[in-house]
Motif scaffolding. Sequence first.
Motif: not given
Length: 730
Positions: A5-14, A37-56
């Motif tokens: 829950a803390d990790l999800v909250a931290a994810f949402r805050r950022t 473009l490369q920086v944006l792709r890396r950022l989206l990839h990180t968001l995707k991985g974190e979201a799936h790990m947190l079951e979002l």
Amino acid sequence: MRSRADLVAAFRRTMPDRVAQATDLWLGYEQGQSGNLQVLRRLLHTLKGEAHMLELAACGDLAELAEDVIDAVRGGARPTQLTGDSLLGALEGLGLLSASPGGEAAPELEIVKETLRAARAELGGGGPPAGEPAPPLAPALVPPCDSVHESVVPPRLDPPDAPPDPAQPTARAALDAEAVGALLQELQRLHGEREVIQRRLRESQRMLRALLVEIDPRGADVDRFAERIAKTLGYGAEIERLLSAVRADWSSNEFAAGRALDELDEVVRRASVVRTERLLNQVSLAARSAARMLGKDVEARVEGTGLLDAAVERRLEPALLHLVRNAIDHGIEPADVRASRGKPARGTVAVTVVQTDAAVRVEVKDDGGGVDFARLREVLAPSVPGASTLDDAELIPYLFAHGLTTSRSVGAISGRGVGLDIVAREIGALGGQVRVDSKPGLGTTIVLVVPKNLHGEEVVPISSRRFRCAVPTHAVHSVVLLEDEELLRAPDGPRVRLTSGAGAELAPLYALGAVLGDGGQPAPGDAALVLHHAAGLFAVSVDGYENPRLVALVRSEEMPVTSPLVRGVAPTADGEAMLLLDVERLFAYARQAPGNAPFTAAAEQKREPLALVVEDAPVARELLCGILRSMGLRVEEASDGREGLARARAAPPDVVLTDLEMPYLSGLEMVAELRRSPGLARVPVVVLTTAAQEQSEAALRGRGVRAVLSKQRFVEEELRRIIAASLGGA
């Protein structure tokens, strides 16, 4: 280890900051910065991985689809308008998800996902080898009817992939630590030199005292007189030598210290200066979002660049965003109306930034229907005597009045009466100007002129009888010498004939002395400054004027006394003060009878109560601030509890109006901190919330809250009554 829950909250805050970063990256790419473009792709990839790990799942799926679109562009596909609209829609969706934990299955997200899939299908596959830059944007082949098209002139001349120039300010202000450190060491060295000079001065003082003893005639021995004369000459010569050396060293030290301070000031100035790139990106995004929301086909053009003090940019941003949204909502007509007027189906909103030596000029121009002056007269009729007889130019200042709206209903963007008054307030707080030119059926042009920085302001000094004044250089159109043939006496007052390439124009003419309460009339031979105001030009006759100069100002909000005409005070070389006049108010008061002059020798004591509004919803915050300002209060605002607490400690308010549910520090936590802070424990607090249940209201009152208001049942008069009672100690 933190819980899920803390990790999800931290994810949402950022998430809001990451969404903002991703938006800037894509808009920058559209302006030619292909490295984004490369920086944006890396950022989206990180968001995707974190979201799936947190079951979002909703966040993860949205980021994954956006990443697929970016991969297609990086692979060489030519992006279209649909590409940009789908990605920006996805980022807006991610922002909404982070703010609404319960909205993960919202039907609107399915539309966003379908748009991303359509964009990916349109891009197809194939292209140049990996590592080569992606091609520039191509126009959409079949633009959707509710799209907004953007034409952006790149705001920098560097090659897109060139590394940033460290000598140029970035989008965010940053202090050069190495330069500051070197200058600090130099100032410390110079301070040490001054200590040595002080010791030599003390030695000279000791010798001077000895010399005075030697030349004292009391008790003089005639036999030793010649000896004492010799000693005196020796002391005098040594003192002269020491003082000459001290004077030379002092001059050298003072020059070096001045150089170091100038360099330090320049470093600080550079640190506070930002490019307008980020601001213009936000303008582009606001235009697209507003057009999509309103279902209008609009081309948004963003051109030019400039350098601004970071504090100026913070004030300019909300004003500019309001103007762009207002242009799309009120200015651009529906497609059928445009067709009936012989206009292209697609409307145009152009934002142009031009920088001068002392100011930045921002123009917002649309080809819409112009200001509906007939509707404006209808709205003003109940409160403004003679509104039906006012001409269009006289109506323009009323556009910026708080609470005024010409909309017949409340929509997603307009109808609340909290739009253009924000523009006037923010630009006025900077000492800038707003100018409006609107032609019915042809469109509206609004020009914002703001100082480049707040460290000083370029002004034209003027004099009028008892008063030494100044006006901002950017407000001065020209200076004329009043001749008999140029000075006309009209029934409504004197006018001056102004001749330009566009022909002759008659501008109202006033005597500055009369406006300031000293009397007098414009006369042949007087000098007159021709000044801009919101709807045109006017002139004031003065006793004299000087060349423009840069002055350091004490702003009116920092002054213990004030006049409604004075925006700031600048010290002069002879120890006097020069009063910087507010040009818009100068025009308003000049049109009044002389007996109503607001400016007298006895300054009015100023002590308006200070209100602090803490609210994370921008529209609600703007509405509340406008109401409190209309009550005559000074208002500080904060977007979360942490910022609100810091502002309260920096400038203790007389009343606090706060929301409860906010990021970083909730309203309840902020109130608890206030009650524990010396000097703030007894400040009245009024809570405005969507959760004002009877039980929670009783609990809040137990925490020292004076009143609780419900947002669902908000009544402005109730808020006014409670604020007035809180300030009165009731």
